[in-house]
Scaffold this motif. Structure first.
Motif, PDB file in Angstrom:
ATOM      1  N   PRO A 137      62.058  85.636  61.781  1.00 43.75           N
ATOM      2  CA  PRO A 137      63.515  86.481  62.086  1.00 43.75           C
ATOM      3  C   PRO A 137      63.921  87.086  60.171  1.00 43.75           C
ATOM      4  O   PRO A 137      63.826  86.921  59.537  1.00 43.75           O
ATOM      5  N   LEU A 138      64.418  88.051  60.533  1.00 41.31           N
ATOM      6  CA  LEU A 138      64.637  88.984  59.576  1.00 41.31           C
ATOM      7  C   LEU A 138      65.365  88.577  58.596  1.00 41.31           C
ATOM      8  O   LEU A 138      65.012  88.257  57.451  1.00 41.31           O
ATOM      9  N   GLY A 152      67.498  94.650  73.131  1.00 42.49           N
ATOM     10  CA  GLY A 152      68.950  93.709  72.813  1.00 42.49           C
ATOM     11  C   GLY A 152      68.245  92.928  71.830  1.00 42.49           C
ATOM     12  O   GLY A 152      68.625  92.624  71.009  1.00 42.49           O
ATOM     13  N   SER A 153      66.919  92.413  71.804  1.00 46.28           N
ATOM     14  CA  SER A 153      66.242  91.724  70.941  1.00 46.28           C
ATOM     15  C   SER A 153      66.534  92.142  69.399  1.00 46.28           C
ATOM     16  O   SER A 153      66.675  91.401  68.127  1.00 46.28           O
ATOM     17  N   ALA A 154      65.923  93.135  69.027  1.00 46.92           N
ATOM     18  CA  ALA A 154      65.680  94.452  67.465  1.00 46.92           C
ATOM     19  C   ALA A 154      67.327  94.391  67.271  1.00 46.92           C
ATOM     20  O   ALA A 154      68.106  93.812  65.790  1.00 46.92           O
ATOM     21  N   GLU A 155      68.790  94.795  68.722  1.00 39.88           N
ATOM     22  CA  GLU A 155      70.002  94.526  67.398  1.00 39.88           C
ATOM     23  C   GLU A 155      70.453  93.003  67.454  1.00 39.88           C
ATOM     24  O   GLU A 155      71.352  93.171  66.380  1.00 39.88           O
ATOM     25  N   THR A 215      71.738  89.602  63.105  1.00 43.67           N
ATOM     26  CA  THR A 215      71.295  88.128  61.931  1.00 43.67           C
ATOM     27  C   THR A 215      71.463  88.772  60.562  1.00 43.67           C
ATOM     28  O   THR A 215      71.509  87.808  59.792  1.00 43.67           O
ATOM     29  N   LEU A 216      70.447  89.356  60.460  1.00 40.72           N
ATOM     30  CA  LEU A 216      69.707  89.980  59.202  1.00 40.72           C
ATOM     31  C   LEU A 216      71.031  90.502  58.303  1.00 40.72           C
ATOM     32  O   LEU A 216      71.904  90.071  56.925  1.00 40.72           O
ATOM     33  N   VAL A 258      72.896  89.163  54.921  1.00 39.66           N
ATOM     34  CA  VAL A 258      73.034  89.579  53.817  1.00 39.66           C
ATOM     35  C   VAL A 258      74.454  89.226  53.201  1.00 39.66           C
ATOM     36  O   VAL A 258      74.421  89.565  52.082  1.00 39.66           O
ATOM     37  N   LEU A 259      75.509  89.004  53.848  1.00 37.69           N
ATOM     38  CA  LEU A 259      76.318  88.948  53.528  1.00 37.69           C
ATOM     39  C   LEU A 259      77.011  88.054  53.137  1.00 37.69           C
ATOM     40  O   LEU A 259      77.661  87.804  52.279  1.00 37.69           O
TER      41      LEU A 259
END
Length: 83
Positions: free
Chosen positions: A10-11, A56-59, A64-65, A69-70
């Protein structure tokens, strides 16, 4: 031929990635930060696509990345205020 399901680490769990993006975003004004984020997302989506990750999985990974980051930016801001 059978369909395969490829997953990636997971990114949002890649600390150096999350911290690096947060650091850069905090150093830029709103317009430059937005341009940096769009460029980063585009690069990540291309990399994930080349790795065989479904769009879809990439998006979802990018969403979630973004949340990670937030959260990192929030943590960094809170630490600055507490010092």
């Amino acid at each position: 031929m059978c369909d395969s399901h490829i997953t990636v680490f997971p990114l949002d769990r890649r600390r150096k990635l999350v911290e690096g993006i947060a650091r850069v975003l905090q150093s830029k004004n709103a317009e430059d930060a937005s341009a940096f984020w769009r460029s980063t997302v585009k690069t990540i989506l291309v990399q994930l696509s080349k790795s065989g990750i479904a769009p879809g999985s990439a998006e979802q990974e990018v969403r979630t990345l973004f949340n990670a980051v937030l959260a990192e930016i929030g943590t960094r801001s809170a630490l600055k205020l507490s010092q």
